[in-house]
Design a protein around this motif. Structure first.
Motif, mmCIF file in Angstrom:
data_model
loop_
_atom_site.group_PDB
_atom_site.id
_atom_site.type_symbol
_atom_site.label_atom_id
_atom_site.label_comp_id
_atom_site.label_asym_id
_atom_site.label_seq_id
_atom_site.Cartn_x
_atom_site.Cartn_y
_atom_site.Cartn_z
ATOM 1 N N SER A 535 77.332 61.544 47.288
ATOM 2 C CA SER A 535 78.782 61.648 47.023
ATOM 3 C C SER A 535 79.073 61.842 45.539
ATOM 4 O O SER A 535 80.078 62.467 45.175
ATOM 5 C CB SER A 535 79.489 60.387 47.527
ATOM 6 N N HIS A 538 77.598 65.549 44.354
ATOM 7 C CA HIS A 538 78.307 66.645 45.007
ATOM 8 C C HIS A 538 79.475 67.149 44.160
ATOM 9 O O HIS A 538 79.802 68.338 44.186
ATOM 10 C CB HIS A 538 78.811 66.170 46.374
ATOM 11 N N GLN A 539 80.098 66.261 43.394
ATOM 12 C CA GLN A 539 81.247 66.644 42.589
ATOM 13 C C GLN A 539 80.844 67.409 41.329
ATOM 14 O O GLN A 539 81.703 67.950 40.643
ATOM 15 C CB GLN A 539 82.017 65.385 42.188
ATOM 16 N N TYR A 603 78.965 67.595 53.797
ATOM 17 C CA TYR A 603 78.298 68.394 52.766
ATOM 18 C C TYR A 603 77.746 69.689 53.349
ATOM 19 O O TYR A 603 77.818 70.749 52.718
ATOM 20 C CB TYR A 603 77.171 67.593 52.122
#
Length: 821
Positions: A535, A538-539, A603
């Motif tokens: 998480s 991913h950004q 994702y």
């Protein structure tokens, strides 16, 4: 009669005198006189002559009438004859008058023609005179543009020529006018030669202007240094922020008006001249060099003070440092515009922005793609020429050098940061708050004609590099995290308390506590770490790189779950538990593999959206770089080697044919490379499939392990001929006797009745998904029914009714009912 004659004579004399007087009054000249002037033969006189002749005729007729009247009265014929003589004389005078009149008319026409010819000749001569005067003036004017070159060269030799004075302005104006004229009349013989001379004069003028500008920059620099040494002796730390601003921008900016005024005439006349543009670029580079010498020590000292003050907080230091640099870039841009004229884009430019998430095609291009993912730099307008590009690049390089002070100070800290969360937070600060929020969005709000140069473009360039370093560090730490904190995780005893943890959760009242939060809190640590790291990264990462790292993290998590499962299997059985520990270990593995697959769905969905978005693009991104596995097949080496050393093929080595083994080896290399793309879902599905098959096999062995040996014996007999099998007396067989089969099947059937419900309850406790539970239990049932079915078919086919009664084998339907209940 005598009276009549005397009267007629008197009348005749009177008429003759009046005619002579009339002619004399008309002013006729003698016949031998020269040609009369135009004033004596006026048209009005001619009309008067005609009128006088007619009047004389009328008077003669009147006199004649009077005479006849008197003749009638007097009867004198002599007087009448005299009157007739007078009339004849009048007629003769009339004829003579007509002849004279015709001569006058002819003479008038001749004079008129000669006068007109003379008038036209005079007009022609006056026109030629005017044309020659205009030509003379034009020659003088044209010569002026050629003769001015000497004056310009002489004036340019003037020592210490002031570039802000009227003389330099007059020189540039003269050069502009002369060059414009010569360019417009390039067909003149020496236009090209003199045009080159004026170009040399213009080049020297630009040189004088450039050297004067350099001198002004140096004077401004000396003023700043003198002021600084005068107050503090060169110690920047003694200055306040306002004093530093006044010193660096107020004192230095005093020369701005003088420099810009010197550029004004040159910019007005020669803004499109290549040499002028080069001169401006050179002046801008000199300006940025001097500004760098002045402000770099102050910026370095300020950044060092910030680092000492906020060294323990990387985020706070980065925020303050970026805000400080943005103010510096804006102030420098405003000061630069006070010194220089910036070109303007007249036509509306068109911005072609590329995708903010570009694909990564090779490992060597990862850094550049990461920079594109970080933030796209606003592209320059299409109409931007080389001059505007040089100006923007010069200023962007200057601001980039300024921002690199912060980069050099902060870059070593990035290398030593180990926490993924801190690295991701730093990336967000740079990308979202400063680059995107305070730079790109502001640039996009400006008119398109003003976006070709901006104060914060250099900041974007350097901070994108820092974002790339952060991303590289995140990638490195993710690799290390997968090895050290996931695969290398050593679980404590509390982490392996299964199924106790699950029973504890199931006993909690759902109305009091959110079960999902409890479940998340009790998840195995490597699963929580894996999902949390996914998480976070991913950004930050590009989609392709993220998919690659996701596969690596998932594989590492699966390996850690396998290690934990093995430890659970090897742990001491729970007191009072009927089921062996492998059940808990393998259900533990299946449970978290399913959780891992479910939690990574968002994702994978986003990766599919990115792929579908780029599918129609010309340069569509390839598969993720680390998601591609390459396999090398070297099996053909043996075949090629045998051909090279074989006598038959060796004889064909010098033939140019397809049977030449040497050519085949060169043109068709014996190495075959196969490229296979990894997919995170396929990786997890493979682990789940392997774990489920292993669980089904172990559970079937646990439940009907003894029956499997019997099944193997039956399969062995089934492979034999039917005649041989029919001759066997199964009642006396030492391995398949009815008594033995009864003992085996009865024990297994009782175990199924006792332990299947417990196993089914345990499966529900772990999986918490009816669909998954039913799928797994159905496969186990199929295995069990298949085992019983093999024995049932064999017994039905080869045993007698008495033997079947001894065996008391439960049918498949009975077993199915028992398993379903």
């Amino acid at each position: 009669m005598d009276k009549f004659l005397s009267n007629s004579r008197d009348v005749g004399k009177q008429l003759e005198e009046r005619c002579n007087g009339l002619y004399d009054n008309l002013g006729f000249e003698e016949a031998n006189d020269p040609v009369p002037s135009t004033s004596s033969i006026d048209a009005a006189l001619r009309l008067n002559v005609l009128r006088a002749s007619r009047h004389l005729e009328a008077e003669a007729c009147k006199v004649a009438d009077n005479l006849f009247c008197e003749l009638d009265n007097l009867g004198g014929m002599n007087d009448l004859l005299n009157v007739l003589d007078v009339v004849d004389n009048v007629e003769q005078k009339k004829v003579e008058l007509k002849v004279i009149f015709e001569d006058l008319k002819h003479n008038y026409r001749c004079v008129t023609d000669k006068t007109s010819s003379l008038h036209h000749a005079c007009e022609s001569m006056l026109s030629q005179q005017t044309h020659l005067a205009a030509g003379s003036e034009e020659i003088k004017t044209n010569l002026h543009y050629y003769q001015q070159v000497q004056w310009v060269m002489k004036k340019l030799q003037t020592p210490k020529l002031p570039v802000t004075g009227s003389l330099f302005t007059q020189i540039l104006t003269t050069i502009k006018d002369c060059m414009s004229y010569l360019e417009a009349h390039s067909d003149y013989k020496e236009s090209k030669v003199y045009y080159e001379k004026y170009e040399q004069c213009l080049s020297k003028s630009f040189t004088i202007l450039k050297m004067s500008t350099f001198a002004d920059f140096e004077k401004a620099k000396e003023n700043v240094l003198d002021k600084r040494n005068e107050h503090t002796g060169g110690d920047e730390s003694k200055y306040t922020e306002e004093e530093v601003f006044t010193l660096m921008y107020g004192v230095f900016g005093v020369k701005a008006f003088q420099v810009k005024n010197a550029f004004s005439i040159a910019n007005k006349f020669f803004s499109n001249n290549q040499e002028y543009q080069n001169m401006i670029v050179d002046c801008l580079k000199e300006y940025t060099r001097i500004r760098w010498e002045l402000i770099s020590p102050i910026i370095t000292a300020t950044i060092d003070d910030m680092l000492k003050e906020h060294g323990s907080s990387s985020c706070l230091f980065l925020k303050k440092g970026c805000a400080f640099l943005l103010n510096i870039c804006d102030d420098e841009f405003r000061l630069m515009k006070e010194f220089f004229f910036l070109p303007k884009v007249e036509n509306k430019p068109t911005l072609v922005r590329s995708s903010s998430r570009s694909s990564v095609n090779s490992l060597s291009s990862t850094r550049s793609k990461v920079l594109q993912r970080a933030t796209p730099i606003v592209e320059k307008p299409v109409q931007q020429d080389a001059y505007m590009k040089d100006i923007s690049e010069s200023f962007d390089d200057f601001t980039a050098f300024v921002c690199r002070i912060l980069y050099d100070a902060f870059r070593p800290n990035v290398v030593h940061i180990k926490h993924l969360e801190l690295l991701v937070q730093l990336f967000k600060i740079l990308k979202s708050e400063f680059i995107q929020g305070k730079c790109v969005n502001i640039i996009q709000m400006l008119p398109e004609s003003e976006t070709w140069i901006h104060s914060r473009s250099g900041f974007i360039k350097v901070m994108n590099e820092l974002c790339g370093d952060l991303v590289e560090r995140i990638i490195h730490r993710t690799h290390s995290f997968a090895i050290e904190d996931i695969i290398g995780y050593n679980p404590c005893p509390g982490d392996l308390l299964y199924p106790e943890k699950l029973k504890l959760v199931s006993e909690i009242d759902e109305t009091q506590v959110n079960e999902n939060k409890i479940l998340h809190a009790l998840w195995y640590p490597t699963v929580k770490r894996t999902l949390l790291s996914l998480s976070r990264i991913h950004q930050v990462l590009d989609a392709d790189i993220f998919q690659s790292l996701m596969v690596e993290l998932i594989v590492s998590c699966c390996e850690s779950l396998q290690l934990a499962s093995e430890k659970i299997k090897q742990s001491t059985p729970i007191a009072g538990s009927v089921l062996p520990r492998f059940v808990d270990g393998e259900l533990f593995l299946i449970k978290y593999l399913l959780i891992l697959r479910e939690q990574t769905i968002p994702y994978r969905a986003q990766a599919m959206m990115t792929k579908n978005t780029n599918v129609n693009e010309e340069n569509a991104p390839k598969s993720p770089i680390s998601n591609v596995d390459y396999s090398f097949d070297l099996s053909k080496y043996k075949e090629y080697a045998s051909q090279l050393f074989d006598a038959e093929h060796r004889a064909k080595m010098f033939e140019f044919s397809s049977e030449n083994p040497l050519l085949n080896a060169l043109l068709s290399p014996p190495i075959q490379i196969t490229e296979s793309i990894q997919d995170s879902k396929k990786v997890i599905d493979a682990y789940i499939k392997k774990s489920c098959l292993q669980f089904i096999a172990n559970v079937s062995i646990f439940l009907i392990g003894q029956m499997k040996q019997t099944r193997e014996i039956i399969l062995e007999w089934n492979s034999k001929p039917a005649d041989e099998v029919s001759k066997v007396d199964w009642g006396k067989n030492d391995r398949l006797a009815p008594k033995i089969l009864n003992d085996v099947t009865s024990v297994i059937y009782k175990r199924l009745l006792n332990e299947w419900p417990i196993l089914n309850t345990q499966i529900k406790l772990y999986l918490k998904s009816k669909e998954t539970e039913d799928d797994l239990t159905e496969h186990i049932k199929d295995v069990l029914l298949n085992e019983f079915g093999i024995i049932e078919i064999f017994v039905t086919k080869n045993f007698t009714n008495e033997q079947k009664a001894i065996i008391t084998l439960p049918s498949c339907d009975e077993i199915k009912v028992a398993l379903n209940n």
